[in-house]
Design a protein around this motif. Structure first.
Motif, short mmCIF file in Angstrom:
data_model
loop_
_atom_site.label_atom_id
_atom_site.label_comp_id
_atom_site.label_asym_id
_atom_site.label_seq_id
_atom_site.Cartn_x
_atom_site.Cartn_y
_atom_site.Cartn_z
N ASN A 1 0.78 -1.25 0.00
CA ASN A 1 0.00 0.00 0.00
C ASN A 1 0.80 1.29 0.00
OD1 ASN A 1 -2.89 -0.99 0.31
ND2 ASN A 1 -1.80 -2.12 1.89
N SER A 2 2.09 1.19 0.31
CA SER A 2 2.89 2.41 0.36
C SER A 2 4.37 2.04 0.28
CB SER A 2 2.64 3.15 1.69
OG SER A 2 3.18 2.40 2.75
N GLY A 3 5.19 3.06 0.11
CA GLY A 3 6.63 2.84 0.08
C GLY A 3 7.14 2.30 1.40
N THR A 4 6.63 2.86 2.49
CA THR A 4 7.03 2.41 3.83
C THR A 4 6.80 0.91 3.97
OG1 THR A 4 6.54 4.54 4.84
CG2 THR A 4 6.48 2.63 6.29
N GLU A 5 5.62 0.51 3.54
CA GLU A 5 5.26 -0.90 3.65
C GLU A 5 6.13 -1.78 2.76
OE1 GLU A 5 1.37 -3.28 3.06
OE2 GLU A 5 0.83 -1.20 3.33
N CYS B 1 19.67 8.82 3.55
CA CYS B 1 18.69 8.11 2.71
C CYS B 1 17.43 7.90 3.55
CB CYS B 1 19.22 6.77 2.25
SG CYS B 1 20.37 6.89 0.87
N TYR B 2 16.28 8.04 2.92
CA TYR B 2 15.00 7.85 3.61
C TYR B 2 14.32 6.62 3.03
CZ TYR B 2 10.20 8.83 5.22
OH TYR B 2 8.96 8.75 5.79
N HIS B 3 13.79 5.79 3.93
CA HIS B 3 13.14 4.56 3.45
C HIS B 3 11.76 4.39 4.07
CE1 HIS B 3 16.93 3.42 1.59
NE2 HIS B 3 17.55 3.61 2.73
N GLY B 4 11.08 5.49 4.33
CA GLY B 4 9.77 5.40 4.95
C GLY B 4 9.90 5.44 6.46
N HIS B 5 8.78 5.31 7.15
CA HIS B 5 8.80 5.58 8.59
C HIS B 5 8.66 4.33 9.45
CE1 HIS B 5 4.37 5.41 9.27
NE2 HIS B 5 4.36 5.68 7.98
N VAL C 1 19.80 0.75 -0.04
CA VAL C 1 20.25 2.05 -0.55
C VAL C 1 19.24 2.58 -1.56
CG1 VAL C 1 21.62 1.03 -2.45
CG2 VAL C 1 22.28 3.26 -1.51
N GLU C 2 19.12 3.90 -1.60
CA GLU C 2 18.44 4.53 -2.74
C GLU C 2 19.51 4.62 -3.83
OE1 GLU C 2 16.04 8.21 -1.97
OE2 GLU C 2 16.94 7.99 0.00
N PRO C 3 19.39 3.89 -4.93
CA PRO C 3 20.48 3.94 -5.93
C PRO C 3 20.76 5.35 -6.41
CG PRO C 3 18.59 2.69 -6.74
CD PRO C 3 18.34 2.95 -5.30
N ALA D 1 17.57 10.46 -3.29
CA ALA D 1 16.67 11.56 -3.63
C ALA D 1 15.92 12.08 -2.41
CB ALA D 1 15.69 11.11 -4.71
N ASN D 2 16.48 11.83 -1.23
CA ASN D 2 15.91 12.39 -0.02
C ASN D 2 16.92 13.22 0.75
OD1 ASN D 2 13.01 11.41 0.42
ND2 ASN D 2 14.05 9.57 -0.26
N MET D 3 17.98 13.59 0.04
CA MET D 3 18.96 14.56 0.58
C MET D 3 19.15 15.62 -0.50
SD MET D 3 22.54 12.35 0.21
CE MET D 3 22.25 10.70 0.80
N VAL E 1 11.61 3.60 -4.44
CA VAL E 1 10.32 4.26 -4.23
C VAL E 1 10.34 5.68 -4.82
CG1 VAL E 1 8.81 5.23 -2.43
CG2 VAL E 1 9.62 2.88 -2.25
N GLN E 2 11.50 6.34 -4.70
CA GLN E 2 11.59 7.70 -5.21
C GLN E 2 12.20 7.75 -6.63
OE1 GLN E 2 10.10 10.37 -4.01
NE2 GLN E 2 11.55 11.48 -2.77
N CYS E 3 13.27 6.99 -6.85
CA CYS E 3 13.99 7.14 -8.13
C CYS E 3 13.54 6.12 -9.17
CB CYS E 3 15.50 7.05 -7.90
SG CYS E 3 16.05 5.43 -7.35
N1 PMP Z 1 11.53 5.01 0.26
C1 PMP Z 1 11.90 6.13 -0.38
C2 PMP Z 1 13.17 6.12 -1.15
C3 PMP Z 1 11.08 7.25 -0.35
O1 PMP Z 1 11.46 8.37 -1.00
C4 PMP Z 1 9.86 7.20 0.36
C5 PMP Z 1 8.91 8.39 0.42
N2 PMP Z 1 9.25 9.50 -0.25
C6 PMP Z 1 9.52 6.02 1.01
C7 PMP Z 1 10.37 4.94 0.95
C8 PMP Z 1 8.23 5.91 1.78
O2 PMP Z 1 7.16 5.90 0.90
P1 PMP Z 1 5.68 6.26 1.44
O3 PMP Z 1 5.69 7.70 1.77
O4 PMP Z 1 4.79 5.88 0.29
O5 PMP Z 1 5.45 5.39 2.62
#
Ligand code: PMP
Length: 421
Positions: free
Chosen positions: A113-117, A141-145, A203-205, A208-210, A239-241
């Motif tokens: 349902n989402s990137g976090t998931e 790097c951000y990978h959701g919460h 890793v975000e290849p 895109a969160n910095m 999720v982003q790139c």
């Molecule tokens: N991974 C990356 C690389 C993201 O950029 C994001 C959100 N921008 C997420 C995970 C989390 O995705 P979501 O906000 O859909 O939970």
């Protein structure tokens, strides 16, 4: 502004911070957020009757612009048949088949349902498959919460000055190790120190969160080799790139480095909340993963329509990249003309200016950006009808709906704002 302010005042009484996701509150730029009524093509329209050229694009998904007829019509058709069944549907099969067809290395897809998931599930899968607990992520790097990834995170977690979060027990993050993006030695040290304990490197290849920072030559290849040497899995969080943002459907295709698991979301659903996890999980395997709304028919309709469109129009990538390149070059020219001391990074359709005179190739460089200047730049652009990410450590997203005229208007605004210093 009046109506947005009024709505924001009301919102703050019933929603924490007046929003449902922190970056939307405009705190990093100290302004009242614009409440959006609708969006079409490259434009969003706010509650005060103003419209803006939109470079947020719902944080990525609107690759084809807002309200693209192919996507909208597919959604309208799906809605007529009901909103959710909690049971398998033909569209899920078609969606997965299309992904397998479009990307040769994808074997299976699990919709979430989402990137976090998606990322949370990918981690569980990596740990389940290796029988190891530790993971390596990169600062910025951000990978959701999800709990174990809210450590040294990027995106608004960074802009808000809270790289981690309250409520995440030490015991949970003790398995999260942090390395430096574009620094292989920092990964190697951890893999040696925790020999045989690291389940995966995530890793975000394209980070895109910095802001936007691309992989240095050999970085992704080096990660692959290190993971192979130490029996760890390599997870690319796209999720982003991913989904067309990097210049190919996935960044791993562009850089020709194969991860073991790839996570995607966002544009997969054409803006609807879905994500994908490529591997074998429950009910086939021992790793449990589930979701009442996973593979939701409306989300699948949107995702399918967008993917089909991209498949039929592969020139989309080049068009996005051309616009983004011209935008970045124009911004660099304006910066040079006014001695503004701005570095602009661009990869695929992702662009980010940093308010620092030197090149930005690491997280440390990115952190050197003057966020106060970013806030002033944001305000100046908003006043001139250009809607950007309301925080420095985010990307600008372009869509195929952005026209040459939009580009010229944007660059004119950039020129004026940089001239103001
Ligand atoms: N991974 C990356 C690389 C993201 O950029 C994001 C959100 N921008 C997420 C995970 C989390 O995705 P979501 O906000 O859909 O939970």
């Amino acid at each position: 502004m009046e109506r947005s302010q009024e709505l924001f005042d009301r919102a703050q009484k019933v929603l924490p911070g007046g929003v449902n996701s922190p970056v939307r509150a405009f705190r990093a730029v100290e302004l009242c957020p614009r409440f959006i009524e609708r969006a079409d093509g490259a434009y969003i329209y706010d509650a005060d009757g103003k419209h803006y050229i939109d470079y947020v694009c719902s944080w990525g998904p609107m690759l084809l612009g807002h309200n693209h007829p192919a996507v909208r019509e597919a959604v309208e058709r799906a809605v007529k048949d009901g909103l959710s069944f909690g049971a398998p549907t033909q569209r899920e099969v078609e969606m997965a088949e299309l992904m397998v067809e479009m990307v040769p290395n994808i074997e299976m897809v699990r919709m979430v349902n989402s990137g976090t998931e998606a990322v949370m599930s990918a981690l569980r899968l990596a740990r389940g498959a290796t029988g190891r607990d530790k993971l390596i992520k990169f600062e910025g790097c951000y990978h959701g919460h999800s709990d174990c990834l809210l450590v040294n995170a990027g995106s608004s977690a960074l802009a808000g000055g809270h790289p981690s979060s309250a409520g995440v027990p030490e015991d949970i993050v003790k398995h999260t190790l942090t390395a430096q993006y574009n620094d292989l030695a920092s990964v190697e040290v951890l893999l040696e120190e925790y020999h045989g304990q690291v389940a995966c490197v995530i890793v975000e290849p394209v980070a895109a969160n910095m802001g936007v920072v691309g992989p240095a030559p050999g970085f992704l290849e080096g990660l692959r080799a290190l993971c192979d040497k130490h029996g760890a899995l390599l997870i690319f969080d796209e999720v982003q790139c991913g989904m067309g943002r990097s210049g190919k459907l996935f960044a791993y295709q562009k850089f020709d480095v194969m991860p073991d698991i790839c996570t995607a979301a966002k544009a997969l659903g054409g803006g609807f909340p879905i994500g994908a996890l490529m591997e074998q999980v429950a009910p086939c395997g021992p790793v449990y993963q589930a979701g009442t709304l996973s593979g939701n028919p409306v989300a699948m309709a949107a995702g399918l329509a967008q993917l089909r469109y991209i498949q039929a129009h592969p020139e989309v990538y080049a068009a996005l990249e051309k616009y983004a390149k011209e935008l970045a070059e124009g911004m660099r020219r304006a910066a040079a003309k006014h001695g503004a001391g701005v570095a602009v990074n661009q990869i695929g359709s992702l662009v980010a200016p940093f308010f620092t005179p030197s090149a930005v190739t690491t997280f440390l460089d990115a952190k050197g950006s003057d966020v106060g200047r970013y806030a002033r730049y944001f305000k100046g652009m908003l006043e001139r009808g250009v809607y950007l990410a309301p925080a420095q450590f985010e990307a600008m997203f372009v869509s195929t709906a952005h026209t040459r005229e939009d580009l010229e208007c944007t660059l004119e605004a950039v020129d004026e704002v940089f001239a103001e210093g």
